[in-house]
Motif scaffolding. Structure first.
Motif, PDB file in Angstrom:
ATOM      1  N   GLY A   1      -4.671 -22.118 -18.385  1.00 21.09           N
ATOM      2  CA  GLY A   1      -3.907 -22.614 -19.226  1.00 21.09           C
ATOM      3  C   GLY A   1      -2.525 -22.262 -19.178  1.00 21.09           C
ATOM      4  N   TRP A   2      -2.200 -21.062 -18.437  1.00 18.50           N
ATOM      5  CA  TRP A   2      -0.925 -20.491 -18.426  1.00 18.50           C
ATOM      6  C   TRP A   2      -0.326 -20.438 -16.877  1.00 18.50           C
ATOM      7  N   LYS A   3       0.472 -21.398 -16.714  1.00 20.60           N
ATOM      8  CA  LYS A   3       1.001 -21.612 -15.319  1.00 20.60           C
ATOM      9  C   LYS A   3       1.122 -20.222 -14.787  1.00 20.60           C
ATOM     10  N   GLY A   4       0.802 -20.245 -13.173  1.00 22.64           N
ATOM     11  CA  GLY A   4       1.352 -19.250 -12.766  1.00 22.64           C
ATOM     12  C   GLY A   4       2.989 -19.003 -12.597  1.00 22.64           C
ATOM     13  N   GLU A   5       3.574 -20.319 -12.234  1.00 19.89           N
ATOM     14  CA  GLU A   5       5.169 -20.081 -12.051  1.00 19.89           C
ATOM     15  C   GLU A   5       5.652 -19.569 -13.438  1.00 19.89           C
TER      16      GLU A   5
ATOM     17  N   SER B   1       1.485 -17.927  -1.928  1.00 13.38           N
ATOM     18  CA  SER B   1       2.127 -17.485  -0.783  1.00 13.38           C
ATOM     19  C   SER B   1       3.430 -17.670  -1.019  1.00 13.38           C
ATOM     20  N   ALA B   2       4.509 -16.843  -0.411  1.00 11.96           N
ATOM     21  CA  ALA B   2       5.839 -17.022  -0.442  1.00 11.96           C
ATOM     22  C   ALA B   2       6.474 -17.879   0.624  1.00 11.96           C
ATOM     23  N   CYS B   3       5.523 -18.608   1.310  1.00 12.35           N
ATOM     24  CA  CYS B   3       6.114 -19.176   2.652  1.00 12.35           C
ATOM     25  C   CYS B   3       5.976 -20.689   2.654  1.00 12.35           C
ATOM     26  N   SER B   4       6.301 -21.195   1.487  1.00 10.51           N
ATOM     27  CA  SER B   4       6.211 -22.529   0.834  1.00 10.51           C
ATOM     28  C   SER B   4       7.736 -23.085   0.368  1.00 10.51           C
ATOM     29  N   SER B   5       8.984 -22.389   0.944  1.00  8.60           N
ATOM     30  CA  SER B   5      10.050 -23.010   0.681  1.00  8.60           C
ATOM     31  C   SER B   5      10.437 -22.883  -0.805  1.00  8.60           C
ATOM     32  N   GLY B   6       9.918 -21.764  -1.440  1.00  5.25           N
ATOM     33  CA  GLY B   6      10.026 -21.580  -2.875  1.00  5.25           C
ATOM     34  C   GLY B   6       9.240 -22.484  -3.873  1.00  5.25           C
ATOM     35  N   LYS B   7       8.427 -23.422  -3.326  1.00  9.46           N
ATOM     36  CA  LYS B   7       7.574 -24.311  -4.173  1.00  9.46           C
ATOM     37  C   LYS B   7       6.276 -23.460  -4.728  1.00  9.46           C
ATOM     38  N   VAL B   8       6.049 -23.798  -5.851  1.00 11.40           N
ATOM     39  CA  VAL B   8       5.048 -23.213  -6.716  1.00 11.40           C
ATOM     40  C   VAL B   8       3.947 -24.166  -7.099  1.00 11.40           C
ATOM     41  N   LYS B   9       2.821 -23.951  -6.468  1.00  8.93           N
ATOM     42  CA  LYS B   9       1.856 -25.030  -6.974  1.00  8.93           C
ATOM     43  C   LYS B   9       0.296 -24.402  -7.129  1.00  8.93           C
ATOM     44  N   ALA B  10      -0.752 -25.508  -7.165  1.00 10.50           N
ATOM     45  CA  ALA B  10      -1.904 -24.789  -7.376  1.00 10.50           C
ATOM     46  C   ALA B  10      -2.398 -23.952  -6.073  1.00 10.50           C
TER      47      ALA B  10
ATOM     48  N   ILE C   1      -1.776 -15.730 -10.457  1.00  9.70           N
ATOM     49  CA  ILE C   1      -0.912 -14.942  -9.517  1.00  9.70           C
ATOM     50  C   ILE C   1      -1.396 -13.854  -8.855  1.00  9.70           C
ATOM     51  N   ARG C   2      -0.361 -13.245  -8.129  1.00 10.46           N
ATOM     52  CA  ARG C   2      -0.765 -12.089  -7.287  1.00 10.46           C
ATOM     53  C   ARG C   2       0.252 -10.838  -7.452  1.00 10.46           C
ATOM     54  N   VAL C   3      -0.303  -9.734  -7.748  1.00  9.13           N
ATOM     55  CA  VAL C   3       0.359  -8.725  -7.774  1.00  9.13           C
ATOM     56  C   VAL C   3       0.007  -7.870  -6.397  1.00  9.13           C
ATOM     57  N   SER C   4       0.892  -7.267  -5.692  1.00 12.40           N
ATOM     58  CA  SER C   4       0.714  -6.796  -4.431  1.00 12.40           C
ATOM     59  C   SER C   4       1.434  -5.241  -4.397  1.00 12.40           C
ATOM     60  N   LEU C   5       0.872  -4.308  -4.338  1.00 11.27           N
ATOM     61  CA  LEU C   5       1.492  -3.125  -4.441  1.00 11.27           C
ATOM     62  C   LEU C   5       1.992  -2.266  -3.042  1.00 11.27           C
ATOM     63  N   GLY C   6       2.821  -1.438  -3.008  1.00 13.23           N
ATOM     64  CA  GLY C   6       3.167  -0.769  -1.826  1.00 13.23           C
ATOM     65  C   GLY C   6       3.062   0.641  -1.830  1.00 13.23           C
ATOM     66  N   PRO C   7       3.524   1.364  -0.749  1.00 10.39           N
ATOM     67  CA  PRO C   7       3.528   2.898  -0.670  1.00 10.39           C
ATOM     68  C   PRO C   7       4.150   3.585  -1.782  1.00 10.39           C
ATOM     69  N   GLU C   8       5.395   3.017  -2.110  1.00 12.39           N
ATOM     70  CA  GLU C   8       6.182   3.662  -2.998  1.00 12.39           C
ATOM     71  C   GLU C   8       5.872   3.185  -4.386  1.00 12.39           C
ATOM     72  N   THR C   9       4.764   2.562  -4.713  1.00  5.75           N
ATOM     73  CA  THR C   9       4.242   2.218  -6.184  1.00  5.75           C
ATOM     74  C   THR C   9       3.925   3.260  -6.725  1.00  5.75           C
ATOM     75  N   ASN C  10       4.006   3.481  -8.226  1.00  4.63           N
ATOM     76  CA  ASN C  10       3.269   4.626  -8.702  1.00  4.63           C
ATOM     77  C   ASN C  10       2.506   4.223  -9.871  1.00  4.63           C
ATOM     78  N   GLU C  11       2.097   5.230 -10.654  1.00  2.00           N
ATOM     79  CA  GLU C  11       1.209   4.911 -11.819  1.00  2.00           C
ATOM     80  C   GLU C  11       1.874   4.311 -12.980  1.00  2.00           C
ATOM     81  N   GLU C  12       3.125   4.968 -12.878  1.00  6.43           N
ATOM     82  CA  GLU C  12       4.046   4.387 -14.291  1.00  6.43           C
ATOM     83  C   GLU C  12       4.391   2.796 -13.971  1.00  6.43           C
ATOM     84  N   ASP C  13       4.689   2.423 -12.859  1.00  4.77           N
ATOM     85  CA  ASP C  13       5.027   1.332 -12.427  1.00  4.77           C
ATOM     86  C   ASP C  13       3.874   0.176 -12.991  1.00  4.77           C
TER      87      ASP C  13
END
Length: 347
Positions: free
Chosen positions: A267-271, A288-297, A315-327
């Motif tokens: 009920g809460w749209k990802g976009e 995925s980010a590889c759809s020319s900026g389109k947001v869909k189901a 939605i997707r949250v993806s962390l990296g090596p520089e991410t910290n606990e505060e983030d």
């Protein structure tokens, strides 16, 4: 407001090692196909990068064919082969396959004929990791390379595709990995570069950056960097779970990429969530980010059996090596605040 980047599966910040290697390579002016000293110097850079990628990917003794990325890698390895796959695959792969393999609610694909199948190693949206059968025709290792301790020589696939910008390298460079001497029909023909599999003047700077990034990524794996990232992902997941009762956490308990968290609030749209979190200072994604900026189901969640309302709210949250606990705790607080406001408006 300090922004927090939590979209590493879309692309990663350029590693310092890659930047430094590319800057140094800018002073080498030769064409790698030229036989004079300048050309040989450029060729040496290309072959050093090839060796770095091979070592990092556990592909010693294999051919590394540089491409512009995994989308081209998919075309090179899949075109005209009539391979089978599933709805979990990236759009670049799905464009070339028969999409007919069953997917469980847990995000696992059933493979009956590995030699005629392509199967991603890790999903970019959910992070769920597949068990690759021996003799698999092709695997998309784009998201897994650099985050998981894998080696081409024992993963069981005949060919694999990888990309530099998913592990801290530059955009626009990737590779196809295959056993030495594999007969592969070139899609780009011309001067016969890349062992006749991919013609065109070599992207020396991109290759050098890829090699340096792959080498650094392998070092991070050995040093336990991604184990720390996985701990942060788990901290985030627990913080979100403690504050919401209406959200579905996709892939929880499954073998996942250490940095990836996918969740949906029907009920809460990802976009909408992506835009709200962007305004709050956080970069995340919906699919995925590889759809020319389109947001869909999410077609991935749909393939896993989720309904349209849920697939549209992921939605997707993806962390990296520089991410910290505060983030991650700041993100949890900000997202939970938005979630409460959403449900209050919907009530």
């Amino acid at each position: 407001m300090t922004r927090v980047y939590l979209d590493h599966n879309a692309t990663t910040p350029l590693r310092a090692e890659a930047r430094e290697a590319m800057i140094a390579a800018m002073d080498v002016c030769g064409n790698p196909s030229s036989v004079h000293a300048e050309g040989r110097a450029a060729k040496a850079l290309v072959e050093n990068a090839r060796a770095q990628v091979a070592t990092a990917f556990g592909a010693d003794g294999a051919d590394i064919v540089f491409t512009s990325g995994s989308t081209e890698g998919a075309a090179l390895t899949l075109s005209g082969r009539g391979l089978h796959g599933s709805g979990l695959e990236h759009d670049a792969v799905r464009a070339w396959i028969e999409e007919d393999l069953p997917v469980s609610n847990a995000g696992k694909v059933t493979v009956t004929d590995p030699a005629s199948t392509t199967l991603q190693l890790a999903n970019s949206e959910t992070g769920i990791v597949q068990d690759l059968p021996q003799g698999l025709a092709v695997t998309d290792a784009t998201q897994a390379f650099g985050k998981l301790p894998i080696a081409f020589n024992w993963m069981g696939a005949q060919m694999a595709m990888i990309s530099a910008h998913k592990l801290g390298g530059p955009k626009g460079i990737g590779a196809v990995v295959m056993p030495r001497g594999t007969d592969l029909q070139a899609q780009i023909k011309g001067g016969g570069q890349e062992m006749g599999r991919r013609s065109g003047t070599e992207n020396v700077l991109g290759m050098v950056g890829f090699g340096a990034a792959a080498q650094a990524a392998a070092r991070d794996l050995a040093d336990g960097v991604w184990e720390r990232v996985a701990e942060l992902r788990n901290i985030l997941e627990k913080a979100l779970e403690a504050g919401t009762s209406k959200t579905i956490f996709v892939g929880k308990g499954a073998s996942r990429l250490p940095n990836t968290l996918c969740f949906a609030t029907p009920g809460w749209k990802g976009e909408t969530q992506v835009m709200q979190m962007d305004l709050a200072g956080f970069a995340i994604s919906a699919g995925s980010a590889c759809s020319s900026g389109k947001v869909k189901a999410s077609t991935v969640l749909t393939a896993m059996g989720y309904d349209e309302a849920t697939a549209s709210s992921a939605i997707r949250v993806s962390l990296g090596p520089e991410t910290n606990e505060e983030d991650v705790l700041r993100f949890a607080d900000a997202w939970l605040l938005k979630e409460k406001k959403h449900h209050a408006r919907a009530a």
